[in-house]
Design a protein around this motif. Structure first.
Motif, PDB file in Angstrom:
ATOM      1  N   LEU B  62     -36.364  37.359 -30.645  1.00  0.00           N
ATOM      2  CA  LEU B  62     -35.126  36.720 -31.092  1.00  0.00           C
ATOM      3  C   LEU B  62     -34.189  36.488 -29.910  1.00  0.00           C
ATOM      4  O   LEU B  62     -33.563  35.436 -29.781  1.00  0.00           O
ATOM      5  CB  LEU B  62     -34.443  37.597 -32.133  1.00  0.00           C
ATOM      6  CG  LEU B  62     -33.284  36.909 -32.829  1.00  0.00           C
ATOM      7  CD1 LEU B  62     -33.786  36.122 -34.010  1.00  0.00           C
ATOM      8  CD2 LEU B  62     -32.246  37.926 -33.254  1.00  0.00           C
ATOM      9  N   SER B  63     -34.099  37.507 -29.058  1.00  0.00           N
ATOM     10  CA  SER B  63     -33.237  37.386 -27.889  1.00  0.00           C
ATOM     11  C   SER B  63     -33.686  36.219 -27.014  1.00  0.00           C
ATOM     12  O   SER B  63     -32.863  35.456 -26.503  1.00  0.00           O
ATOM     13  CB  SER B  63     -33.264  38.695 -27.120  1.00  0.00           C
ATOM     14  OG  SER B  63     -32.826  38.504 -25.802  1.00  0.00           O
ATOM     15  N   LEU B  64     -35.010  36.081 -26.868  1.00  0.00           N
ATOM     16  CA  LEU B  64     -35.536  34.997 -26.037  1.00  0.00           C
ATOM     17  C   LEU B  64     -35.220  33.635 -26.633  1.00  0.00           C
ATOM     18  O   LEU B  64     -34.923  32.678 -25.909  1.00  0.00           O
ATOM     19  CB  LEU B  64     -37.042  35.136 -25.888  1.00  0.00           C
ATOM     20  CG  LEU B  64     -37.526  36.296 -25.046  1.00  0.00           C
ATOM     21  CD1 LEU B  64     -39.028  36.404 -25.136  1.00  0.00           C
ATOM     22  CD2 LEU B  64     -37.097  36.103 -23.610  1.00  0.00           C
ATOM     23  N   GLN B  65     -35.326  33.556 -27.974  1.00  0.00           N
ATOM     24  CA  GLN B  65     -35.040  32.267 -28.620  1.00  0.00           C
ATOM     25  C   GLN B  65     -33.653  31.776 -28.213  1.00  0.00           C
ATOM     26  O   GLN B  65     -33.409  30.587 -28.080  1.00  0.00           O
ATOM     27  CB  GLN B  65     -35.061  32.405 -30.147  1.00  0.00           C
ATOM     28  CG  GLN B  65     -36.372  32.881 -30.723  1.00  0.00           C
ATOM     29  CD  GLN B  65     -37.338  31.752 -31.009  1.00  0.00           C
ATOM     30  OE1 GLN B  65     -37.230  30.672 -30.432  1.00  0.00           O
ATOM     31  NE2 GLN B  65     -38.305  32.012 -31.861  1.00  0.00           N
ATOM     32  N   ARG B  66     -32.736  32.735 -28.030  1.00  0.00           N
ATOM     33  CA  ARG B  66     -31.366  32.351 -27.730  1.00  0.00           C
ATOM     34  C   ARG B  66     -31.125  32.118 -26.239  1.00  0.00           C
ATOM     35  O   ARG B  66     -30.094  31.542 -25.874  1.00  0.00           O
ATOM     36  CB  ARG B  66     -30.402  33.424 -28.223  1.00  0.00           C
ATOM     37  CG  ARG B  66     -30.538  33.722 -29.695  1.00  0.00           C
ATOM     38  CD  ARG B  66     -29.301  34.407 -30.198  1.00  0.00           C
ATOM     39  NE  ARG B  66     -28.128  33.561 -29.984  1.00  0.00           N
ATOM     40  CZ  ARG B  66     -27.673  32.710 -30.874  1.00  0.00           C
ATOM     41  NH1 ARG B  66     -28.266  32.598 -32.019  1.00  0.00           N
ATOM     42  NH2 ARG B  66     -26.607  31.993 -30.621  1.00  0.00           N
ATOM     43  N   ALA B  67     -32.068  32.582 -25.400  1.00  0.00           N
ATOM     44  CA  ALA B  67     -31.803  32.594 -23.961  1.00  0.00           C
ATOM     45  C   ALA B  67     -31.428  31.217 -23.413  1.00  0.00           C
ATOM     46  O   ALA B  67     -30.521  31.097 -22.594  1.00  0.00           O
ATOM     47  CB  ALA B  67     -33.001  33.154 -23.214  1.00  0.00           C
ATOM     48  N   PHE B  68     -32.125  30.179 -23.857  1.00  0.00           N
ATOM     49  CA  PHE B  68     -31.857  28.851 -23.311  1.00  0.00           C
ATOM     50  C   PHE B  68     -31.187  27.934 -24.326  1.00  0.00           C
ATOM     51  O   PHE B  68     -30.938  26.772 -24.049  1.00  0.00           O
ATOM     52  CB  PHE B  68     -33.166  28.195 -22.852  1.00  0.00           C
ATOM     53  CG  PHE B  68     -33.725  28.806 -21.609  1.00  0.00           C
ATOM     54  CD1 PHE B  68     -33.303  28.387 -20.367  1.00  0.00           C
ATOM     55  CD2 PHE B  68     -34.672  29.805 -21.682  1.00  0.00           C
ATOM     56  CE1 PHE B  68     -33.811  28.949 -19.219  1.00  0.00           C
ATOM     57  CE2 PHE B  68     -35.189  30.369 -20.542  1.00  0.00           C
ATOM     58  CZ  PHE B  68     -34.752  29.944 -19.306  1.00  0.00           C
ATOM     59  N   LEU B  69     -30.935  28.496 -25.519  1.00  0.00           N
ATOM     60  CA  LEU B  69     -30.483  27.645 -26.614  1.00  0.00           C
ATOM     61  C   LEU B  69     -29.121  27.017 -26.339  1.00  0.00           C
ATOM     62  O   LEU B  69     -28.907  25.836 -26.581  1.00  0.00           O
ATOM     63  CB  LEU B  69     -30.438  28.459 -27.909  1.00  0.00           C
ATOM     64  CG  LEU B  69     -30.624  27.628 -29.173  1.00  0.00           C
ATOM     65  CD1 LEU B  69     -31.942  26.890 -29.127  1.00  0.00           C
ATOM     66  CD2 LEU B  69     -30.551  28.501 -30.407  1.00  0.00           C
ATOM     67  N   ILE B  70     -28.203  27.852 -25.803  1.00  0.00           N
ATOM     68  CA  ILE B  70     -26.854  27.339 -25.575  1.00  0.00           C
ATOM     69  C   ILE B  70     -26.889  26.174 -24.591  1.00  0.00           C
ATOM     70  O   ILE B  70     -26.312  25.113 -24.826  1.00  0.00           O
ATOM     71  CB  ILE B  70     -25.933  28.459 -25.058  1.00  0.00           C
ATOM     72  CG1 ILE B  70     -25.867  29.547 -26.120  1.00  0.00           C
ATOM     73  CG2 ILE B  70     -24.553  27.935 -24.740  1.00  0.00           C
ATOM     74  CD1 ILE B  70     -25.238  30.818 -25.645  1.00  0.00           C
ATOM     75  N   GLU B  71     -27.629  26.367 -23.500  1.00  0.00           N
ATOM     76  CA  GLU B  71     -27.732  25.285 -22.519  1.00  0.00           C
ATOM     77  C   GLU B  71     -28.383  24.045 -23.133  1.00  0.00           C
ATOM     78  O   GLU B  71     -27.987  22.926 -22.860  1.00  0.00           O
ATOM     79  CB  GLU B  71     -28.566  25.725 -21.314  1.00  0.00           C
ATOM     80  CG  GLU B  71     -27.792  26.489 -20.282  1.00  0.00           C
ATOM     81  CD  GLU B  71     -27.941  27.975 -20.474  1.00  0.00           C
ATOM     82  OE1 GLU B  71     -28.421  28.378 -21.550  1.00  0.00           O
ATOM     83  OE2 GLU B  71     -27.571  28.737 -19.561  1.00  0.00           O
ATOM     84  N   GLN B  72     -29.410  24.295 -23.955  1.00  0.00           N
ATOM     85  CA  GLN B  72     -30.146  23.175 -24.524  1.00  0.00           C
ATOM     86  C   GLN B  72     -29.258  22.368 -25.472  1.00  0.00           C
ATOM     87  O   GLN B  72     -29.199  21.139 -25.409  1.00  0.00           O
ATOM     88  CB  GLN B  72     -31.380  23.708 -25.270  1.00  0.00           C
ATOM     89  CG  GLN B  72     -32.206  22.647 -25.955  1.00  0.00           C
ATOM     90  CD  GLN B  72     -32.860  21.707 -24.977  1.00  0.00           C
ATOM     91  OE1 GLN B  72     -32.995  22.026 -23.799  1.00  0.00           O
ATOM     92  NE2 GLN B  72     -33.252  20.545 -25.450  1.00  0.00           N
ATOM     93  N   GLU B  73     -28.525  23.073 -26.337  1.00  0.00           N
ATOM     94  CA  GLU B  73     -27.711  22.369 -27.334  1.00  0.00           C
ATOM     95  C   GLU B  73     -26.608  21.541 -26.689  1.00  0.00           C
ATOM     96  O   GLU B  73     -26.286  20.459 -27.142  1.00  0.00           O
ATOM     97  CB  GLU B  73     -27.100  23.375 -28.322  1.00  0.00           C
ATOM     98  CG  GLU B  73     -28.103  23.797 -29.387  1.00  0.00           C
ATOM     99  CD  GLU B  73     -27.574  24.901 -30.274  1.00  0.00           C
ATOM    100  OE1 GLU B  73     -26.527  25.480 -29.929  1.00  0.00           O
ATOM    101  OE2 GLU B  73     -28.223  25.184 -31.286  1.00  0.00           O
TER     102      GLU B  73
END
Lengths: 224, 217
Positions: B62-73
């Motif tokens: 779960l932590s990994l899913q979020r790792a790049f999410l902010i940058e991606q969005e």
């Protein structure tokens, strides 16, 4: 690819047929029964070459992936994809033939022997690779991602091997083989290698055709 | 690299989203396991060790899913990549960030789980943080690499565990073996630690080397 085409289209299918028929004859008519295990041992002549092909598939995937990352040519990418699919097919065969053999010999369809476990995990790595291609779509980005997975997957194999081996162990080791058995195994290995090459070729060709169709469609869309 | 890491840490300090959700999730996984197994069955050293690591794997995912999410969005990943530094620096920053967050969560979750599972205190448990850290490092190295991959694909929630879990099997086996022995207070061979260490070294280096290929536009 072009240089190889006449051989692969004209000779390889016949070569595969011929060696496969010889292999079948050798396994069922020529080679004697193994002393302890009896008839069920004969499946080993298909099982082991299939297992070798599984590993061969992995190394082709990794090699082609590395070449794709460094050079970015479409052919390496297609080769990696085709090798993964064919490799997964052989990996499935290893699991099925192994299971059929284990039932009369070990009394169970499945047991957590290191090599079995290892092949099962390899199967899931192959599956992840193929699913990445299927689920994520086909573009240059995904091709690069798949290549990374192919390389990391092959790097995982040695450490996986050590870990699973230390974990437990009952797989039979082949110590000495009668000459008839060695010959049969050799013929079967040849037959399976031919089959591997042929399937790889067919898949590669169909991927190539898909590419051409996509290019033609794009062309038609832009011109109309 | 430190600036990149500091950016993630500061973001986390402000929202506290990742660590808090991870913490609750990890605790829930432990509870679900105990309910599924019955408390008596869940209390063996081997089972407790397995439970700790399965919890870590799933919470970590779960932590990994979020790792790049902010940058991606927000489309910031391209911005970051335009900066004049090597993409592998970004890998190291994200990797260290993951290690940091997971370690923080485990610092709380592990003692709590051990308490819930009724593990007896022994001096051998002092070696547990080291094993956990080795596991987290290996997990984060492969995880960061594949999180960067899956964040830009469709079906990213499915693809990340699908690619990551098979590759993590050696890490899981080794970590559970060492942890089980530590919890039971029995002898254990250093070979498992070497497997963990080898895994860490191989995949930190691989991730660092290959990451540029992943994020290249």
């Amino acid at each position: 690819m072009k240089k190889f085409a006449p051989f692969a289209d004209n000779i390889l299918p016949w070569l595969t047929c011929l060696t496969m028929l010889t292999a079948l004859a050798a396994v069922f008519l020529y080679v004697p029964n193994e002393q302890v295990q009896g008839a069920p041992q004969r499946i080993f002549y298909f099982h082991l070459p299939a297992a070798w092909n599984t590993f061969l598939g992995f190394f082709i995937v990794a090699g082609a992936s590395a070449s794709y990352l460094w050079q970015g040519d479409r052919f390496s990418d297609l080769l990696a994809q085709a090798a993964a699919e064919v490799g997964m097919l052989f990996c499935t065969l290893v699991l099925i033939t192994g299971s059929i053999w284990a039932r009369p010999i070990w009394g169970v369809w499945w047991t957590w022997d290191p090599r079995l476990t290892m092949v099962a995990i390899l199967w899931t790595i192959y599956a992840a690779y193929v699913l990445l291609r299927v689920l994520a779509g086909d573009n240059e980005l995904i091709a690069r991602y798949a290549a990374v997975l192919g390389i990391v997957g092959v790097l995982d194999i040695p450490i996986l091997y050590v870990a699973v081996r230390l974990w437990r162990g009952i797989h039979p080791k082949v110590e000495r083989m009668a000459p008839e058995m060695a010959w049969t195994l050799l013929v079967c290995t040849g037959a399976f290698l031919c089959l591997f090459a042929w399937l790889l070729w067919l898949r590669l060709r169909s991927l190539k055709l898909q590419d051409e169709i996509a290019a033609l469609r794009r062309e038609a869309l832009t011109s109309s | 690299m430190w600036a990149l890491l500091w950016k993630d840490v500061r973001l986390e300090l402000r929202t506290k989203e990742r660590v808090s959700s991870l913490f609750v999730l990890a605790l829930l996984i432990v509870l679900v396991f105990v309910f599924a197994l019955s408390p008596e069955q869940a209390q063996g050293a081997e089972v407790s060790a397995a439970l700790l690591w399965v919890t870590l794997l799933f919470a970590g995912m779960l932590s990994l899913q979020r790792a790049f999410l902010i940058e991606q969005e927000r489309g910031c990943l391209s911005g970051l990549l335009l900066c004049p530094f090597d993409p592998s620096t970004l890998f190291l920053a994200k990797f260290l960030g993951n290690v940091l967050f997971l370690t923080l969560v485990e610092l709380v979750v592990t003692p709590l789980s051990l308490l819930l599972l009724g593990v007896q205190w022994s001096w051998a448990l002092l070696a547990l943080p080291l094993v956990l850290l080795l596991g987290i490092v290996g997990f984060s190295a492969l995880g960061t690499l594949f999180a960067a991959i899956t964040v830009r694909t469709r079906a990213r929630e499915v693809l990340l565990p699908l690619m990551l879990l098979p590759l993590l099997v050696p890490l899981l086996i080794a970590a559970v073996k060492v942890t089980g022995a530590l919890l039971a207070g029995t002898e254990w061979s250093g070979v498992w630690l070497r497997v963990l260490l080898a895994f860490d070294v191989i995949f930190v280096v691989t991730g660092w080397l290959i990451f540029a290929q992943v994020v290249r536009e």
